[in-house]
Design a protein around this motif. Sequence first.
Motif, PDB file in Angstrom:
ATOM      1  N   GLY A  19      -0.737  -4.741  -3.114  1.00 34.10           N
ATOM      2  CA  GLY A  19       0.702  -4.891  -4.360  1.00 34.10           C
ATOM      3  C   GLY A  19       0.287  -3.619  -4.856  1.00 34.10           C
ATOM      4  O   GLY A  19       0.120  -2.426  -4.787  1.00 34.10           O
ATOM      5  N   PHE A  20       1.280  -3.182  -5.903  1.00 34.89           N
ATOM      6  CA  PHE A  20       2.468  -2.870  -6.384  1.00 34.89           C
ATOM      7  C   PHE A  20       2.886  -3.015  -7.723  1.00 34.89           C
ATOM      8  O   PHE A  20       3.110  -4.127  -8.576  1.00 34.89           O
ATOM      9  N   GLY A  21       2.438  -1.678  -8.471  1.00 33.08           N
ATOM     10  CA  GLY A  21       3.225  -1.674  -9.775  1.00 33.08           C
ATOM     11  C   GLY A  21       4.433  -0.571 -10.096  1.00 33.08           C
ATOM     12  O   GLY A  21       3.837   0.186  -9.648  1.00 33.08           O
ATOM     13  N   PHE A  22       5.456  -0.831 -10.408  1.00 39.76           N
ATOM     14  CA  PHE A  22       6.170  -0.621 -10.759  1.00 39.76           C
ATOM     15  C   PHE A  22       6.638   0.116 -12.528  1.00 39.76           C
ATOM     16  O   PHE A  22       6.804  -1.241 -13.013  1.00 39.76           O
ATOM     17  N   VAL A  23       6.593   1.277 -13.239  1.00 35.21           N
ATOM     18  CA  VAL A  23       6.818   1.020 -14.232  1.00 35.21           C
ATOM     19  C   VAL A  23       8.107   2.056 -14.757  1.00 35.21           C
ATOM     20  O   VAL A  23       8.021   3.281 -14.458  1.00 35.21           O
ATOM     21  N   SER A  24       8.921   1.570 -15.361  1.00 32.91           N
ATOM     22  CA  SER A  24      10.042   2.387 -15.815  1.00 32.91           C
ATOM     23  C   SER A  24      10.841   1.994 -17.444  1.00 32.91           C
ATOM     24  O   SER A  24       9.084   1.937 -18.236  1.00 32.91           O
ATOM     25  N   ASP A  25      11.323   2.979 -17.861  1.00 34.96           N
ATOM     26  CA  ASP A  25      11.409   3.173 -19.674  1.00 34.96           C
ATOM     27  C   ASP A  25      11.954   1.721 -20.065  1.00 34.96           C
ATOM     28  O   ASP A  25      12.180   1.523 -21.247  1.00 34.96           O
ATOM     29  N   GLU A  26      12.398   0.722 -18.955  1.00 37.39           N
ATOM     30  CA  GLU A  26      12.689  -0.433 -18.969  1.00 37.39           C
ATOM     31  C   GLU A  26      11.915  -1.849 -19.205  1.00 37.39           C
ATOM     32  O   GLU A  26      12.073  -2.774 -19.242  1.00 37.39           O
TER      33      GLU A  26
END
Length: 616
Positions: A563-570
Amino acid sequence: MKKRLLFFAGYFLFWTLFFWVARLTFLLYHFQLSFSLSSWEWFSVFLYGTRMDASMSGYIASVAAVLLAATSFFDGKVAARTISVYTWVLLGLSALLVAGDMELYRHWGFRLDSTPLSYLKTPKEALGSANIIALMIQIVIWISLFYGAWWCYWKTLGAYLKKSEPARWRGVPLFLFAGALMIVPVRGSLGVAPMNVGFVYFHPHNIFANHAAINVVWNAGKSLMNSGKIMEYSVMDDELAQELFDACYPQTIQTDILLKEKRPNVIIIILESFSNRLIEPLGGLPDVAPNFNRLCKEGVLFSNFYANSDRTDKGILGILNGYPVHPVAKVINFPEKTRQLPYINKDLKQLGYHTEFVSGFDILFSNFAAYLGNAGYDNVVSREDFPPQTYRGTKWGVPDHWVFEKLLSTCNQTQPPFFKTFIALSSHEPFEVPMLAVIEGNDEEHRFLNSVYYSDRSLGDFIEAARQTEWWEHTLIVITSDHGSRHPGNVPYHAPPKFLIPMLWIGGAVAKAGTVITTVAGQTDIPLTLLHQLGIKSNNYSFSKDILGKPVSPFAFYTFNNGFGFVSDEAQIAFDNVSHSVIHQEGTQTEKWTETGKAYLQIFAKDFVMRDRTNK
């Protein structure tokens, strides 16, 4: 003949029931999680899990069918003895996998697969995380499952087969045909798709419920068979994936310089399992890392910084190579691929830096020796460079304060400019440190916090001693972590807070003390950010961005087991590749960032496959 056919049917059911008991044991072992499930979810765990149980039972029964065919001309005693040996061995191995999986799941958050096997080359270190009480519990569970199942088999099916008559020539084709019929439960369906983990994922949100439905023996066996394969994760058109990926890395036009000089000494200190939840200025506990808390006011603090995965041998590639982590394959296990990666130390070595790697563990662990060989450091310090009394009786190697002293000594003896990489280890399980407990408590979380306090004290002593040296005023020290931890708070294995780690720049070469950088970034961004601070341009780090550059896309990408995680400023999302579903989401435009995360993984996975076939 009839008795042997009935035995075969019973043998298939015996194994299915064994896996039911194994699943129930797993649920009871993790009662804090399982007792939060509804009665319908409990039922579904067994309902969906039985499909995979039947698949594994089919594999086992198909071999038993061959053994029955081979003993068709012998009396029941010979047939019973032959299959009993086969059953005894499989029960012992299966019970061992079931028992070991229970404790590993508590630490890693995924069911047992081929991952732990990569650590068996160095068994002492592989057992370094083991708590003696937990280990004893696993042994009791293993023996109980093994002996209980064997007793039931021998008293029922074994005794029944022993009384059977020879099947003679008719038995050979009949039992071979019966074995061939096992293809139906083995595949799990009559459709095109064969059995896979996705078959038992029934819950749209609760990942533990899905994990509980997995047959761990099937999962470990399947993972082992596929361990040499590298998944590419092609989910969209390559051109679209490349477009979304490129948007994450706009070309840097200018960068904010935070250093006083272009060629300072550089020391990267990698702490074990430190997360933001341990650092007070980052919203963490107030008294666990007092030295780090104090140092935050003296340097440049990165407050939205993420680890790229959950193990040291994965995080190191993000920090030194700017390279992400594959969800199911360990990059460090492919020396021919790591040889083609860019390395910070190699870039600095070309500028006249003396480079050194300092640690207190055995570098034979997890293929580190091959990795460091490819890195080409001028000198490597490991456990064998310390007196045996410094690490005698320890699980992982030399305690941190000894290794920090070695780092200080090598810095004092090295002609500048120098580049040092340091890895701590004392705050790793089982959290045994050479210090009277400051944070008291016998549970795992308090022992972890106490080990962090010890590592932080060792760090503080090193910094204070370094301030007294001539090289301090011309040195940048980058302090970060190899990965986060589920402690404190037992954070879910896939959730973004587990991967949120500190990064702090201090030292006499830092010009803008007291600065806080809030840009979302990750370990893979260290190389390019650091090189740009030194005035070095590079196109080799295709998965690294300049955190201090303009323009910049604020994001971090991390992986967990498939699995993966993705973090942005939104937004923050976590995506499970098995169920093809989002299992954690916060913020706005989560669909957009999920697609970006998929594209990022697709581009990276293809790069990983091709990495040893090109001269990047």
